[in-house]
Design a protein around this motif. Structure first.
Motif, short mmCIF file in Angstrom:
data_model
loop_
_atom_site.label_atom_id
_atom_site.label_comp_id
_atom_site.label_asym_id
_atom_site.label_seq_id
_atom_site.Cartn_x
_atom_site.Cartn_y
_atom_site.Cartn_z
N LEU A 131 -2.61 22.29 -15.19
CA LEU A 131 -3.62 21.66 -15.85
C LEU A 131 -2.92 20.04 -16.11
N GLY A 132 -1.71 19.96 -16.20
CA GLY A 132 -1.40 18.45 -16.47
C GLY A 132 -1.64 17.73 -15.15
N MET A 133 -1.31 18.13 -14.00
CA MET A 133 -1.95 17.40 -12.85
C MET A 133 -3.00 17.19 -12.59
N VAL A 134 -4.06 18.23 -12.75
CA VAL A 134 -5.49 18.14 -12.59
C VAL A 134 -5.97 17.08 -13.65
N LEU A 135 -5.11 17.04 -14.86
CA LEU A 135 -5.61 16.00 -16.16
C LEU A 135 -5.61 14.58 -15.45
N TYR A 136 -4.25 14.48 -14.77
CA TYR A 136 -4.07 13.19 -14.23
C TYR A 136 -4.75 12.59 -13.11
N LEU A 137 -5.07 13.58 -12.24
CA LEU A 137 -6.11 13.13 -11.16
C LEU A 137 -7.46 12.92 -11.85
N VAL A 138 -7.86 13.56 -12.62
CA VAL A 138 -9.29 13.21 -13.24
C VAL A 138 -9.01 12.04 -13.96
N ILE A 139 -8.33 11.77 -14.83
CA ILE A 139 -7.98 10.37 -15.67
C ILE A 139 -7.92 9.16 -14.86
N ALA A 140 -6.88 9.26 -13.58
CA ALA A 140 -6.65 8.32 -12.58
C ALA A 140 -7.89 8.07 -11.93
N SER A 175 0.83 -1.29 0.24
CA SER A 175 -0.19 -0.03 0.02
C SER A 175 0.96 1.28 0.08
N GLY A 176 2.10 1.21 0.67
CA GLY A 176 2.94 2.37 0.77
C GLY A 176 3.55 2.65 -0.65
N VAL A 177 3.85 1.62 -1.36
CA VAL A 177 4.43 1.69 -2.73
C VAL A 177 3.33 2.37 -3.44
N ARG A 178 2.32 2.04 -3.56
CA ARG A 178 1.16 2.53 -4.37
C ARG A 178 0.79 3.69 -4.09
N LEU A 179 0.73 4.05 -2.87
CA LEU A 179 0.37 5.49 -2.36
C LEU A 179 1.14 6.47 -2.97
N VAL A 180 2.39 5.95 -2.69
CA VAL A 180 3.73 6.92 -2.96
C VAL A 180 3.74 7.20 -4.58
N SER A 181 3.76 6.05 -5.24
CA SER A 181 3.69 6.04 -6.78
C SER A 181 2.55 7.01 -7.35
N ALA A 182 1.33 7.09 -6.78
CA ALA A 182 0.21 7.63 -7.30
C ALA A 182 0.45 9.27 -7.57
N LEU A 183 1.29 9.62 -6.71
CA LEU A 183 1.77 11.19 -6.85
C LEU A 183 3.30 11.23 -7.63
N LEU A 184 4.12 10.33 -7.29
CA LEU A 184 5.48 10.41 -8.19
C LEU A 184 5.49 9.99 -9.50
N VAL A 185 4.70 9.32 -10.00
CA VAL A 185 4.70 9.04 -11.43
C VAL A 185 4.51 10.21 -12.11
N PRO A 186 3.36 11.00 -11.97
CA PRO A 186 3.01 12.21 -12.58
C PRO A 186 4.20 13.24 -12.10
N ALA A 187 4.58 13.19 -11.19
CA ALA A 187 5.80 14.45 -10.62
C ALA A 187 7.02 14.08 -11.39
N GLY A 188 7.41 12.93 -11.69
CA GLY A 188 8.58 12.34 -12.18
C GLY A 188 8.43 13.02 -13.79
N LEU A 189 7.53 12.55 -14.49
CA LEU A 189 7.22 13.08 -15.91
C LEU A 189 7.05 14.36 -15.97
N LEU A 190 6.37 15.23 -14.96
CA LEU A 190 6.30 16.64 -15.24
C LEU A 190 7.46 17.36 -15.02
N LEU A 191 8.58 16.82 -14.14
CA LEU A 191 9.84 17.23 -14.08
C LEU A 191 10.79 17.13 -15.21
N MET A 192 10.55 16.03 -15.99
CA MET A 192 11.13 15.84 -17.24
C MET A 192 10.87 16.76 -18.28
N VAL A 193 9.66 17.21 -18.27
CA VAL A 193 9.16 18.22 -19.22
C VAL A 193 9.42 19.80 -19.08
N LEU A 194 9.06 19.89 -17.61
CA LEU A 194 9.15 21.30 -17.07
C LEU A 194 10.34 21.79 -16.11
#
Length: 534
Positions: A504-513, A322-341
């Motif tokens: 917008l990217g983070m909001v879109l991620y939360l909506v889709i997820a 549960s810890g891994v999945r909870l952490v990854s739920a926000l770190l996955v989009p954060a990592g991708l957004l750091l790569m872009v921005l």
């Protein structure tokens, strides 16, 4: 998961404020001293006490002391109070001695972590180290107090205390910049009085942070009374367990030493593309990790340690998964957004005072590469806590050895094959690859220990998170491209990129997820909606 989420939310709030004020501190400090000679000298002097603290006690606190305190709380007639008194006494004595010795050896320590520096740059770094190294004692006292608070499930104070440190340092950096202006980056003209302001100001922040934790510990009923009957402190048991922790931290610091020397060498070839750039990018990389993963890790370790003591392997598996999945739920989009921005983040923060846009963009390029490491690095840290909950500090040593071997090898390849301007980027990539490999190895070994870690379930959850995060990254990339077509990159355009692209990217991620019914994201959305509804 709800217990982890609640405890993590409390810590995350404090950690977020701490990290945000830390970024302000970093930005103000960079604006005052820059990323050239003085910036490199300060960052090396500032890093050494962190290294010594981590080597001597930081790793032991997370891997040995917390599980041992919990065991003594359960087994000792006084609930472990005397044990905690002895632990604090030992820490105060030992760390004071270490701080004094470190100040006396400031010159050799600076030489160890620098490459090809001239006499003046080395002299400035040594002077700063004399003022900064005493903070080792206060680091340790505060950390021991924080560990004892964590065993009482009091997580807020350790997460909020660094805010005071950051506020003190922001004030010091502002005073320094107002006093010296554009001359504040010149290592040849900076005076002893200026270095005194920087050095003692840095230490004053750590003193304030440590005292806040001591006061918080007093408020929960802990009364410090020096106890010199250290024979009953369990030093033998702690020493047998901690010897492997020393080995782990020592091996890790060898890797850090190699990286620092290569980064400082790169900075001598291309000013501004050296250790300061690597250090600032790494600090930004630590923001999402510190806010999200550290909070979960801190809440997990005491509970997993209790589950081990009671022989409940199933609870350990559930807690970890549960810890891994909870952490990854926000770190996955954060990592991708750091790569872009990444460059937008650093231009907004760093393109002020004595910093240039080009220097800020370079830090952002390094940050983009660190974004790749965010998820594997965080999962690796979670996996280490599985071993630590069993009192196993031996296995992490071999994991660290493999990690450092991969990182050091690839870092040396980068240093000797890449053009000087790209060396620090290569060092960040070496770091990323090392943690991908290390996470795979740690997962296999931890899975054997607890008879499975739910790998298929975790992999399924991660893949769905990445599917939800890719459109968010695409939106951010589109905003980035459009903004760059319309205007030059500056602090204002960077703010637009972050607000529009990142927001917008983070909001879109939360909506889709949420629509994909990813439970961890739904829990986060539900908790936030509940708070707002109140």
């Amino acid at each position: 998961m709800s217990r982890v989420l609640r405890a993590s939310a409390i810590m995350a709030a404090g950690t977020m404020v701490s990290r945000v004020t830390g970024f302000v501190r970093t930005a103000v400090l960079a604006a005052a001293i820059g990323t050239f000679a003085l910036g490199d000298a300060y960052n090396v002097a500032y890093t050494i006490p962190l290294i010594l603290f981590d080597f001597l006690i930081g790793g032991i606190l997370s891997s040995v002391v917390v599980p041992m305190i919990i065991r003594r709380q359960k087994s000792d007639p006084d609930g472990g109070r005397a044990y905690e008194q002895r632990l604090m006494t030992l820490g105060v004595i030992a760390l004071t001695v270490v701080a004094v010795v470190a100040v006396l050896l400031a010159g050799p320590l600076i030489s160890l972590y620098s490459t090809d520096w001239n006499a003046r740059k080395t002299e400035v770094a040594v002077t700063l180290a004399h003022y900064i190294l005493p903070q080792i004692a206060f680091f340790g006292i505060g950390a021991i107090a924080g560990a004892i608070l964590n065993t009482r499930d009091r997580f807020a104070a350790p997460m909020w205390a660094p805010v005071l440190n950051n506020i003190v340092m922001i004030g010091v950096a502002v005073v320094y910049y107002v006093k010296l202006g554009g001359a504040g980056t010149d290592v040849n003209t900076v005076t002893d009085a200026d270095l005194l302001l920087l050095g003692l100001g840095t230490t004053a922040g750590i003193v304030a942070q440590g005292m806040v934790l001591v006061v918080s510990l007093h408020r929960v009923g802990f009364r410090f009374r020096p106890r010199l009957d250290l024979r009953n402190a369990g030093l033998g048991e702690m020493g047998r367990t901690a010897v492997w922790t020393f080995a782990y931290v020592g091996i890790s610091q060898i890797g850090f030493l190699i990286t620092t020397r290569l980064a400082t060498g790169a900075g001598e070839q291309v000013p501004g593309a050296g250790n300061s750039a690597y250090s600032y990018a790494y600090q930004f990389f630590q923001l999402p990790y510190g806010i999200i993963a550290v909070s979960v890790i801190t809440a997990m370790l005491p509970r997993m340690s209790r589950a081990v003591a009671e022989g409940r392997l199933e609870s350990i598996r559930e807690e970890f998964s549960s810890g891994v999945r909870l952490v990854s739920a926000l770190l996955v989009p954060a990592g991708l957004l750091l790569m872009v921005l990444g460059p937008a983040v650093t231009v907004l923060i760093f393109s002020w005072g004595n910093m240039t846009v080009d220097s800020a963009v370079y830090i952002g390029n390094v940050l983009q590469i660190f974004g790749l490491a965010l998820v594997p690095f965080s999962i690796f840290q979670l996996l280490l806590r599985v071993f630590y909950s069993f009192g196993d500090t031996r296995t992490p040593v071999f994991l660290a050895l493999g990690n450092v071997a991969v990182n050091a090898t690839l870092s040396l390849v980068a240093y000797y094959t890449l053009p000087p301007r790209y060396i620090v980027m290569g060092l960040a990539l070496a770091f990323t690859i090392a943690y991908v490999v290390g996470t795979a190895g740690a997962w296999a070994l931890a899975g054997r220990r607890v008879q499975g870690l739910g790998g298929r379930e975790v992999a399924h959850g991660l893949s769905r998170m990445y599917v939800a995060a890719v459109p968010a990254a695409a939106v951010a990339l589109g905003v980035l491209w459009l903004t760059q077509e319309l205007t030059d990159l500056n602090a204002l355009s960077a703010a637009i990129m972050l607000a529009a692209g990142g927001g917008l990217g983070m909001v879109l991620y939360l909506v889709i997820a949420h629509r994909m019914r990813i439970p961890e994201v739904s829990s986060i959305v539900g908790m936030v909606a509940g708070r707002v509804g109140r």
